[in-house]
Design an enzyme around this catalytic site. Structure first.
Site, PDB file in Angstrom:
ATOM      1  N   GLU A   1      -1.514  -5.825   8.232  1.00 55.71           N
ATOM      2  CA  GLU A   1      -0.752  -5.262   9.350  1.00 55.71           C
ATOM      3  C   GLU A   1      -1.434  -5.568  10.680  1.00 55.71           C
ATOM      4  OE1 GLU A   1      -0.006  -1.083   8.855  1.00 55.71           O
ATOM      5  OE2 GLU A   1       0.893  -1.343   6.877  1.00 55.71           O
TER       6      GLU A   1
ATOM      7  N   ASP B   1       0.833  -1.208   0.000  1.00 57.58           N
ATOM      8  CA  ASP B   1       0.000   0.000   0.000  1.00 57.58           C
ATOM      9  C   ASP B   1       0.870   1.263   0.000  1.00 57.58           C
ATOM     10  OD1 ASP B   1       0.891  -0.047   2.593  1.00 57.58           O
ATOM     11  OD2 ASP B   1      -1.096   0.025   3.516  1.00 57.58           O
ATOM     12  N   SER B   2       2.193   1.086   0.030  1.00 59.23           N
ATOM     13  CA  SER B   2       3.096   2.222  -0.184  1.00 59.23           C
ATOM     14  C   SER B   2       2.849   2.843  -1.562  1.00 59.23           C
ATOM     15  CB  SER B   2       4.557   1.788  -0.047  1.00 59.23           C
ATOM     16  OG  SER B   2       4.812   0.612  -0.771  1.00 59.23           O
TER      17      SER B   2
ATOM     18  N   ASP C   1      -1.349  -6.295  -0.706  1.00 63.05           N
ATOM     19  CA  ASP C   1      -1.486  -5.691   0.627  1.00 63.05           C
ATOM     20  C   ASP C   1      -2.955  -5.360   0.891  1.00 63.05           C
ATOM     21  OD1 ASP C   1      -0.097  -4.959   2.869  1.00 63.05           O
ATOM     22  OD2 ASP C   1       0.818  -3.162   2.003  1.00 63.05           O
TER      23      ASP C   1
ATOM     24  N   LYS D   1      -1.192  -9.651   2.502  1.00 66.82           N
ATOM     25  CA  LYS D   1      -0.475  -9.219   3.710  1.00 66.82           C
ATOM     26  C   LYS D   1      -1.373  -8.287   4.490  1.00 66.82           C
ATOM     27  CE  LYS D   1       2.867  -5.943   3.701  1.00 66.82           C
ATOM     28  NZ  LYS D   1       2.255  -4.936   4.611  1.00 66.82           N
TER      29      LYS D   1
ATOM     30  N   GLU E   1       8.895  -4.714  10.587  1.00 69.39           N
ATOM     31  CA  GLU E   1       9.390  -3.419  10.118  1.00 69.39           C
ATOM     32  C   GLU E   1       9.894  -2.561  11.265  1.00 69.39           C
ATOM     33  OE1 GLU E   1       6.759  -1.385   7.426  1.00 69.39           O
ATOM     34  OE2 GLU E   1       7.934   0.466   7.490  1.00 69.39           O
TER      35      GLU E   1
END
Ligand code: KIV
Length: 275
Positions: A116, A45-46, A84, A114, A181
Site C-alpha cells: 500500500e 491482509d483483510s 500482501d 502487493k 480502492e
C-alpha cells in the site's frame, strides 16, 4: 486455462479484456477460485479480519501472512497469486521492505507482492530484487487513520491529482499493476487510461481494467460490515447456518444418522457375547 503471469494480465489490458481478482486465504477457498477460472488471487491482509477475527489489519504479522499464502498456492496453481505485505513490514527501511518481500516469495511461494501507498522508492527496490510488485492507492486500509478513516479518497482536485501522480510514479518504479480502492469513478477511469499497466479497482468504478473483491464480502460470509462497493453474489453464510441448524435438529430428533450412514458388522447376538 494456462498459468496466469503478470505478463498475461498486462496482455489482457492491451486486448481490453477485463481482469478478475478475488482474495483467498486458505486451500479450500483457493480450490474454488481455481475452479471458477478467476485470473488472480490476492492473499490480502483483510484475512486479519475475515479469518483471524481482528478488528483491523495493523497487527497481522508476516509469519501469519506466509501461513495463509502457502495453502492458497497449493490450491490454485493457475491464477497469479499475490501476497500482501503487512503493515510494519516495509515502512522502516528499503532493506527491511526487500527482506519482507523476499520472505513472502521464498517462504510463502506467491508470485508477486502487493504493498500500500505511494512509495516508488520502495517499489523500485523490490522490483530490482526480482520481485513483481502490485501497488495499492486510494483508500489504503493499513493507514486509514491517516486518511481520516474508511472514506472515499481523491474527491477534490488536489487529492485526485496526488493519487494520479502517485499511480504514475508507482508505474515508473516498475510495478506490474496497481489496485485502486474507493475513489470516484472518474478518477478510477483516469488512472486506468493514464497507465499502461492494469489498474484493478475496488470501489473505483466501472472503467478500471479489472475488479477485485474480498471473498467473504462477495459471498456473504462476513456480515459485520459491507462497503457500498461490494456486490454480494451469494449468501453462503446463511446457507451454512441453515445447514448447521438442520444438522443440530436431526441429531436431537434422531433423524441423523440414517441406516445408510452406518456400517454393518457383528450381529446383535454376537455383540452380546463380547461381554
Ligand atoms: O487485503 C485486501 O483484501 C485488499 C483488497 C481490499 C484489495 O487489499
Amino acid at each position: 486455462m494456462a498459468k496466469v503471469t503478470t505478463l498475461h494480465l498486462q496482455e489482457m489490458k492491451r486486448k481490453k479484456e477485463k481482469i478478475s481478482m478475488v482474495t483467498a486465504y486458505d486451500y479450500s477457498q483457493a480450490v474454488l477460485v481455481e475452479r471458477a477460472g478467476i485470473e488472480a488471487i490476492l492473499v490480502g491482509d483483510s484475512l486479519s479480519m475475515t479469518m483471524l477475527g481482528n478488528p483491523g489489519t495493523v497487527n497481522l504479522t508476516t509469519d501469519e501472512m506466509i501461513h495463509h499464502i502457502r495453502p492458497v498456492v497449493k490450491g490454485a496453481p493457475t491464477p497469479l497469486v499475490v501476497g500482501d505485505m503487512v503493515f510494519g513490514s516495509y515502512n522502516e527501511s528499503i532493506p527491511q521492505a526487500v527482506a519482507s518481500a523476499n520472505r513472502l516469495m521464498k517462504e510463502g511461494g506467491c508470485e508477486a507482492v502487493k504493498l500500500e501507498g505511494g512509495r516508488p522508492d520502495v517499489v523500485k527496490a523490490i522490483v530490482e530484487a526480482g520481485i513483481p510488485v502490485q501497488g495499492h492507492l486510494g483508500l489504503t486500509p493499513q493507514t486509514a487513520s491517516m486518511l481520516g478513516g474508511f472514506k472515499v479518497q481523491g474527491k477534490g482536485f488536489d487529492a485526485a491529482k496526488r493519487i494520479l501522480d502517485e499511480a504514475k510514479a508507482i508505474e515508473d518504479a516498475g510495478a506490474f499493476s496497481i489496485v485502486v480502492e474507493c475513489v470516484p469513478e472518474t478518477l478510477g477511469q483516469a488512472i486506468s487510461e493514464a497507465l499502461a499497466i492494469p489498474v484493478i479497482g475496488i470501489g473505483a468504478g466501472r472503467f478500471c481494467d479489472g475488479q477485485v473483491l474480498v471473498f467473504h464480502d462477495m459471498l456473504g460470509l462476513f456480515s459485520q460490515f459491507l462497503p457500498k462497493f461490494v456486490k454480494q453474489y451469494a449468501q453462503i453464510g446463511d446457507e451454512i447456518v441453515g445447514a448447521l441448524g438442520r444438522f443440530k435438529n436431526e441429531v436431537r430428533d434422531g433423524g441423523f444418522p440414517e441406516e445408510k450412514h452406518t456400517f454393518g458388522g457383528l450381529s446383535a447376538e454376537e455383540i452380546k457375547k463380547l461381554g
